[in-house]
Scaffold this motif. Structure first.
Motif, PDB file in Angstrom:
ATOM      1  N   ILE A  15       0.843  -1.200   0.000  1.00  0.00           N
ATOM      2  CA  ILE A  15       0.000   0.000   0.000  1.00  0.00           C
ATOM      3  C   ILE A  15       0.879   1.252   0.000  1.00  0.00           C
ATOM      4  O   ILE A  15       0.623   2.199  -0.747  1.00  0.00           O
ATOM      5  N   LEU A  16       1.918   1.247   0.832  1.00  0.00           N
ATOM      6  CA  LEU A  16       2.823   2.406   0.883  1.00  0.00           C
ATOM      7  C   LEU A  16       3.538   2.603  -0.447  1.00  0.00           C
ATOM      8  O   LEU A  16       3.652   3.734  -0.940  1.00  0.00           O
ATOM      9  N   GLU A  17       4.012   1.510  -1.038  1.00  0.00           N
ATOM     10  CA  GLU A  17       4.699   1.583  -2.341  1.00  0.00           C
ATOM     11  C   GLU A  17       3.767   2.119  -3.421  1.00  0.00           C
ATOM     12  O   GLU A  17       4.153   2.986  -4.211  1.00  0.00           O
ATOM     13  N   LYS A  25       3.921  10.627  -8.979  1.00  0.00           N
ATOM     14  CA  LYS A  25       3.560  10.833 -10.386  1.00  0.00           C
ATOM     15  C   LYS A  25       2.438  11.853 -10.562  1.00  0.00           C
ATOM     16  O   LYS A  25       2.508  12.716 -11.436  1.00  0.00           O
ATOM     17  N   ASN A  26       1.401  11.756  -9.720  1.00  0.00           N
ATOM     18  CA  ASN A  26       0.179  12.529  -9.947  1.00  0.00           C
ATOM     19  C   ASN A  26      -0.142  13.576  -8.885  1.00  0.00           C
ATOM     20  O   ASN A  26      -1.120  14.300  -9.021  1.00  0.00           O
ATOM     21  N   GLY A  27       0.627  13.629  -7.827  1.00  0.00           N
ATOM     22  CA  GLY A  27       0.272  14.501  -6.719  1.00  0.00           C
ATOM     23  C   GLY A  27      -0.649  13.770  -5.761  1.00  0.00           C
ATOM     24  O   GLY A  27      -0.920  12.585  -5.929  1.00  0.00           O
ATOM     25  N   ILE A  28      -1.139  14.479  -4.772  1.00  0.00           N
ATOM     26  CA  ILE A  28      -1.951  13.850  -3.734  1.00  0.00           C
ATOM     27  C   ILE A  28      -3.443  13.977  -4.021  1.00  0.00           C
ATOM     28  O   ILE A  28      -4.183  13.002  -3.962  1.00  0.00           O
ATOM     29  N   SER A  34      -9.313   4.482  -3.979  1.00  0.00           N
ATOM     30  CA  SER A  34      -9.645   3.347  -4.858  1.00  0.00           C
ATOM     31  C   SER A  34      -8.517   3.069  -5.862  1.00  0.00           C
ATOM     32  O   SER A  34      -8.228   1.909  -6.167  1.00  0.00           O
ATOM     33  N   GLU A  35      -7.859   4.129  -6.369  1.00  0.00           N
ATOM     34  CA  GLU A  35      -6.708   3.930  -7.265  1.00  0.00           C
ATOM     35  C   GLU A  35      -5.567   3.223  -6.532  1.00  0.00           C
ATOM     36  O   GLU A  35      -4.937   2.319  -7.076  1.00  0.00           O
ATOM     37  N   ILE A  36      -5.302   3.679  -5.320  1.00  0.00           N
ATOM     38  CA  ILE A  36      -4.235   3.078  -4.518  1.00  0.00           C
ATOM     39  C   ILE A  36      -4.542   1.601  -4.286  1.00  0.00           C
ATOM     40  O   ILE A  36      -3.670   0.744  -4.441  1.00  0.00           O
ATOM     41  N   ALA A  37      -5.801   1.314  -3.929  1.00  0.00           N
ATOM     42  CA  ALA A  37      -6.208  -0.071  -3.672  1.00  0.00           C
ATOM     43  C   ALA A  37      -5.994  -0.935  -4.909  1.00  0.00           C
ATOM     44  O   ALA A  37      -5.492  -2.061  -4.805  1.00  0.00           O
ATOM     45  N   LYS A  38      -6.331  -0.402  -6.059  1.00  0.00           N
ATOM     46  CA  LYS A  38      -6.181  -1.159  -7.309  1.00  0.00           C
ATOM     47  C   LYS A  38      -4.711  -1.472  -7.575  1.00  0.00           C
ATOM     48  O   LYS A  38      -4.349  -2.612  -7.876  1.00  0.00           O
ATOM     49  N   VAL A  39      -3.833  -0.468  -7.444  1.00  0.00           N
ATOM     50  CA  VAL A  39      -2.402  -0.670  -7.708  1.00  0.00           C
ATOM     51  C   VAL A  39      -1.779  -1.596  -6.660  1.00  0.00           C
ATOM     52  O   VAL A  39      -0.929  -2.432  -6.982  1.00  0.00           O
ATOM     53  N   ALA A  40      -2.213  -1.466  -5.404  1.00  0.00           N
ATOM     54  CA  ALA A  40      -1.669  -2.298  -4.320  1.00  0.00           C
ATOM     55  C   ALA A  40      -2.294  -3.686  -4.287  1.00  0.00           C
ATOM     56  O   ALA A  40      -1.843  -4.548  -3.528  1.00  0.00           O
ATOM     57  N   VAL A  42      -5.292  -4.532  -3.164  1.00  0.00           N
ATOM     58  CA  VAL A  42      -6.007  -4.737  -1.901  1.00  0.00           C
ATOM     59  C   VAL A  42      -7.354  -4.020  -2.013  1.00  0.00           C
ATOM     60  O   VAL A  42      -7.589  -3.264  -2.951  1.00  0.00           O
ATOM     61  N   SER A  43      -8.200  -4.230  -1.050  1.00  0.00           N
ATOM     62  CA  SER A  43      -9.479  -3.516  -1.050  1.00  0.00           C
ATOM     63  C   SER A  43      -9.305  -2.159  -0.376  1.00  0.00           C
ATOM     64  O   SER A  43      -8.359  -1.947   0.398  1.00  0.00           O
ATOM     65  N   GLN A  44     -10.247  -1.249  -0.645  1.00  0.00           N
ATOM     66  CA  GLN A  44     -10.227   0.055   0.024  1.00  0.00           C
ATOM     67  C   GLN A  44     -10.392  -0.127   1.528  1.00  0.00           C
ATOM     68  O   GLN A  44      -9.785   0.602   2.320  1.00  0.00           O
ATOM     69  N   VAL A  45     -11.197  -1.100   1.918  1.00  0.00           N
ATOM     70  CA  VAL A  45     -11.429  -1.378   3.339  1.00  0.00           C
ATOM     71  C   VAL A  45     -10.102  -1.730   4.026  1.00  0.00           C
ATOM     72  O   VAL A  45      -9.825  -1.283   5.142  1.00  0.00           O
ATOM     73  N   THR A  46      -9.268  -2.508   3.345  1.00  0.00           N
ATOM     74  CA  THR A  46      -7.953  -2.869   3.907  1.00  0.00           C
ATOM     75  C   THR A  46      -7.122  -1.618   4.165  1.00  0.00           C
ATOM     76  O   THR A  46      -6.480  -1.486   5.213  1.00  0.00           O
ATOM     77  N   ILE A  47      -7.136  -0.685   3.214  1.00  0.00           N
ATOM     78  CA  ILE A  47      -6.381   0.560   3.392  1.00  0.00           C
ATOM     79  C   ILE A  47      -6.895   1.313   4.612  1.00  0.00           C
ATOM     80  O   ILE A  47      -6.110   1.762   5.457  1.00  0.00           O
ATOM     81  N   TYR A  48      -8.218   1.428   4.747  1.00  0.00           N
ATOM     82  CA  TYR A  48      -8.786   2.135   5.904  1.00  0.00           C
ATOM     83  C   TYR A  48      -8.531   1.374   7.212  1.00  0.00           C
ATOM     84  O   TYR A  48      -8.333   1.995   8.256  1.00  0.00           O
ATOM     85  N   ASN A  49      -8.499   0.041   7.143  1.00  0.00           N
ATOM     86  CA  ASN A  49      -8.175  -0.745   8.343  1.00  0.00           C
ATOM     87  C   ASN A  49      -6.744  -0.471   8.814  1.00  0.00           C
ATOM     88  O   ASN A  49      -6.482  -0.415  10.013  1.00  0.00           O
ATOM     89  N   TYR A  50      -5.825  -0.317   7.870  1.00  0.00           N
ATOM     90  CA  TYR A  50      -4.418  -0.105   8.219  1.00  0.00           C
ATOM     91  C   TYR A  50      -4.112   1.348   8.574  1.00  0.00           C
ATOM     92  O   TYR A  50      -3.268   1.613   9.430  1.00  0.00           O
ATOM     93  N   PHE A  51      -4.777   2.297   7.875  1.00  0.00           N
ATOM     94  CA  PHE A  51      -4.380   3.698   8.012  1.00  0.00           C
ATOM     95  C   PHE A  51      -5.488   4.630   8.511  1.00  0.00           C
ATOM     96  O   PHE A  51      -5.218   5.792   8.796  1.00  0.00           O
ATOM     97  N   GLU A  52      -6.711   4.152   8.578  1.00  0.00           N
ATOM     98  CA  GLU A  52      -7.887   4.880   9.077  1.00  0.00           C
ATOM     99  C   GLU A  52      -8.387   5.988   8.150  1.00  0.00           C
ATOM    100  O   GLU A  52      -9.578   6.178   8.025  1.00  0.00           O
ATOM    101  N   SER A  53      -7.477   6.743   7.527  1.00  0.00           N
ATOM    102  CA  SER A  53      -7.900   7.833   6.646  1.00  0.00           C
ATOM    103  C   SER A  53      -6.821   8.084   5.595  1.00  0.00           C
ATOM    104  O   SER A  53      -5.676   7.648   5.752  1.00  0.00           O
ATOM    105  N   LYS A  54      -7.204   8.807   4.555  1.00  0.00           N
ATOM    106  CA  LYS A  54      -6.225   9.160   3.520  1.00  0.00           C
ATOM    107  C   LYS A  54      -5.141  10.064   4.117  1.00  0.00           C
ATOM    108  O   LYS A  54      -3.963   9.930   3.783  1.00  0.00           O
TER     109      LYS A  54
END
Length: 195
Positions: A15-17, A25-28, A34-40, A42-54
Motif C-alpha cells: 500500500i505504501l509503495e 507521479k500525480n500529486g496527492i 480506490s486507485e491506490i487499492a487497485k495498484v496495491a 487490496v481492497s479500500q477497506v484494507t487501506i482504511y483498516n491499516y491507516f484509518e484515513s487518507k
C-alpha cells in the motif's frame, strides 16, 4: 514474525509503495484511495483498516519516502568509495532523490512535514544531520575540505549546489560539465592550491 504478521506487513508495504508511486507521479489530490487499492491489489477497506484515513496514509507515505531516500544515502556514506565520489554522487545522482517529484507532493511535504516539531524534522536533526556532519569531518580529515570553514556553511553549500543540479530544466545540459562542476565545487574558481 509469524505468517499472518508477515502477510500483514507485506500488504502494508504494498500500500505504501503504491501510494508513493502514485503521489510522486500525480500529486496527492488527484489520487483516490480506490486507485491506490487497485495498484496495491487490496481492497479500500484494507487501506482504511491499516491507516484509518487518507490523511494518515499520506503521513505514513512521507515517513516511508524519507526512510527510503535515507537508506540510499547511508549506503553511499558507508561505501568505500573516495570522499570526492561520495559528494559527486550526492550532488549529481538522481537515484538518491526521485527523478520526477510531483510539485503538489513536494509542496504538501514542505507545508505539512517541515515544521520544527514534526517527525521528519526530528529525524533530520537526530539521524541525518549527524551523518552528514560525519561525512564533512571525513572530508576535512582527508584534506578535501578546508578545516577553517564551518560545518553549517558547508552543509548549506552542498544543499544549494545539489538542489540546483537536480532541476529538470537544466540537468541534461549540465551532464557534460560534471567534472568541471565537481572541481568548481571543491576548489572554487581559483583552482586547487591557490591561496
Amino acid at each position: 514474525m509469524n505468517g499472518f504478521e508477515r502477510r500483514k506487513a507485506l500488504k502494508k508495504n504494498n500500500i505504501l509503495e503504491a501510494s508513493l508511486s502514485l503521489f510522486l507521479k500525480n500529486g496527492i489530490s488527484k489520487v483516490s484511495v480506490s486507485e491506490i487499492a487497485k495498484v496495491a491489489d487490496v481492497s479500500q477497506v484494507t487501506i482504511y483498516n491499516y491507516f484509518e484515513s487518507k490523511d494518515n496514509l499520506i503521513g505514513e507515505v512521507y515517513r516511508y519516502y524519507v526512510h527510503q531516500v535515507w537508506e540510499e544515502y547511508l549506503r553511499l556514506f558507508n561505501s568505500k568509495i573516495p570522499f570526492p565520489e561520495k559528494v559527486k554522487t550526492m550532488i549529481f545522482d538522481k537515484t538518491l532523490v526521485a527523478n520526477q517529484i510531483n510539485e503538489e507532493f513536494l509542496e504538501y511535504f514542505m507545508k505539512n512535514y517541515m515544521q520544527e516539531d514534526s517527525y521528519i524534522m526530528k529525524f533530520y536533526t537526530e539521524t541525518a544531520l549527524p551523518q552528514f556532519l560525519e561525512l564533512i569531518a571525513e572530508g576535512k580529515e582527508q584534506g578535501y575540505i578546508d578545516k577553517s570553514i564551518s560545518d553549517e556553511a558547508i552543509m548549506l553549500y552542498i544543499q544549494m549546489f545539489a538542489d540546483h543540479m537536480r532541476r529538470e530544466d537544466i540537468a541534461s545540459s549540465l551532464l557534460p560539465l560534471t567534472e568541471d562542476l565537481t572541481k568548481l565545487f571543491f576548489y572554487g574558481i581559483f583552482g586547487k592550491g591557490m591561496e
